[in-house]
Design an enzyme around this catalytic site. Structure first.
Site, short mmCIF file in Angstrom:
data_model
loop_
_atom_site.label_atom_id
_atom_site.label_comp_id
_atom_site.label_asym_id
_atom_site.label_seq_id
_atom_site.Cartn_x
_atom_site.Cartn_y
_atom_site.Cartn_z
N ASN A 23 27.41 32.08 43.42
CA ASN A 23 26.13 32.58 42.91
C ASN A 23 26.16 32.86 41.41
O ASN A 23 25.11 33.13 40.81
CB ASN A 23 25.73 33.87 43.65
CG ASN A 23 26.75 34.97 43.48
OD1 ASN A 23 27.86 34.84 44.00
ND2 ASN A 23 26.41 36.04 42.76
N GLY A 25 28.78 32.44 37.45
CA GLY A 25 30.01 32.10 36.75
C GLY A 25 30.59 30.74 37.07
O GLY A 25 29.86 29.74 37.18
N ILE A 26 31.92 30.69 37.21
CA ILE A 26 32.63 29.44 37.46
C ILE A 26 32.14 28.78 38.74
O ILE A 26 31.96 27.57 38.80
CB ILE A 26 34.15 29.70 37.56
CG1 ILE A 26 34.68 30.38 36.29
CG2 ILE A 26 34.89 28.41 37.84
CD1 ILE A 26 34.52 29.59 35.04
N GLY A 27 31.93 29.59 39.79
CA GLY A 27 31.50 29.05 41.08
C GLY A 27 30.16 28.37 41.01
O GLY A 27 29.96 27.28 41.57
N SER A 142 44.89 32.17 37.77
CA SER A 142 44.60 32.71 36.45
C SER A 142 45.89 32.72 35.63
O SER A 142 46.99 32.77 36.20
CB SER A 142 44.07 34.14 36.57
OG SER A 142 44.10 34.82 35.33
N TYR A 167 46.03 42.68 39.83
CA TYR A 167 45.27 41.44 39.65
C TYR A 167 46.25 40.27 39.47
O TYR A 167 46.09 39.22 40.11
CB TYR A 167 44.35 41.54 38.43
CG TYR A 167 43.56 40.28 38.17
CD1 TYR A 167 42.59 39.84 39.06
CD2 TYR A 167 43.79 39.52 37.02
CE1 TYR A 167 41.86 38.68 38.82
CE2 TYR A 167 43.07 38.36 36.77
CZ TYR A 167 42.11 37.94 37.68
OH TYR A 167 41.39 36.79 37.44
#
Length: 302
Positions: A23, A25-27, A142, A167
């Site tokens: 929904n 950004g990158i996606g 990442s 993270y």
């Protein structure tokens, strides 16, 4: 490889792709380009209203379905309701550096969402993938995997928790999962390709969804100077997802300085990401925590 753009994506007509976190950004950028190239794209999102709003910006065949990776019941419901062919799964959704909180199943939120949710989703959808030609899984990692360490003795951060280190742990787990999935697929003799990608430093709402206000303030200053667009950040994902001659287990990132920005190229991971003993241990633990076991048997043709 240098200079590759989304205009070079091969024809995707006849292929079905699921993109988690599509929904924004990158996606969203990846979903948009896959649909433009002819794929039917399933946008797997936590908030369907935001997903439908994002889908209006895409030209092509798209469908919005609800998926909360922080809730294994939601993951099972999504996979159970998915019927039909599946050629490509992009494990994109994630959370970054929140204060310590737990998923609905009691896992530390970054490990639970970024790794365990996608581990379960991939395993549950594996029969769908193996029933198609040239199935592929792309898992987002990442550069932060370089600060990651799998703390088997404090996986959920109960005794000590540092948001950015956890993270990094989740992103290291993503890479270890990618490589171990490829190893097991190869050992089983199935044609699945498991890839990994990282976007570099991309300007997306991920930076502002979870970190505390003072870290968000820093990123609001650095983003315009250092960050690249979500469209550029999505190129490594799209390269890993669509370039035909990439070997299984490939890891793709930007070609610029310190892999922060640029066009996609094959990049290297840390040695920890390719530790086979730790990867097996993480895999077995992930099966235990999620209750999902992988079956690499290719389904009989209907």
């Amino acid at each position: 490889m240098s200079g590759w753009t989304a205009a070079e994506i091969p024809d995707q007509r006849g292929r079905v792709a699921i993109v988690t976190g599509a929904n924004s950004g990158i996606g969203l950028a990846a979903a948009r380009e896959l649909a433009r190239a002819g794929a039917r794209v399933v946008m797997a999102v936590r908030n369907q209203d935001k997903g439908r709003e994002a889908a209006q910006t895409i030209t092509g065949e798209v469908e919005v379905r609800e998926l909360d990776l922080a809730d294994l019941a939601s993951v099972r419901a999504f996979a159970g309701a998915f019927d039909g062919e599946l050629h490509l799964l992009i494990n994109n959704a994630g959370v970054m550096a929140p204060p310590r909180r737990l998923t609905k199943d009691g896992f530390e939120s970054q490990f639970g969402t970024n790794h365990l949710g996608h581990f379960a989703l991939t395993g549950l959808l594996l029969p769908r993938l193996l029933a198609t030609e040239e199935p592929r899984v792309v898992t987002l990692s990442s550069g932060a995997h370089r600060i990651g360490r799998i703390r088997f003795d404090n996986l959920q951060g109960e005794r000590r928790y540092v948001s950015w280190l956890w993270y990094g742990q989740s992103k290291l787990a993503n890479l270890m999962f990618c490589f171990e999935l490829q190893r097991r697929a190869t050992e089983a003799g199935v044609p699945l390709k498991s890839m990994a990608a990282h976007p570099g430093y991309a300007r997306t709402n991920l930076q502002f969804a979870a970190p505390p206000w003072y870290e968000q303030l820093i990123m609001r200053i650095t983003n315009p100077v250092m960050g690249q667009s979500a469209e550029m950040g999505a190129l490594p994902t799209l390269y890993a997802a669509t370039v035909p001659d990439l070997p299984g287990g490939a890891y793709v990132g930007p070609d610029g300085l310190f892999e922060q920005r640029g066009h996609p190229k094959l990049v290297r991971s840390t040695a920890a990401a390719r530790d086979p003993d730790a990867a097996r241990r993480l895999w077995e633990l992930s099966e235990e925590l999620t209750g999902v076991r992988y079956d690499f048997v290719v389904p009989a043709a209907r």
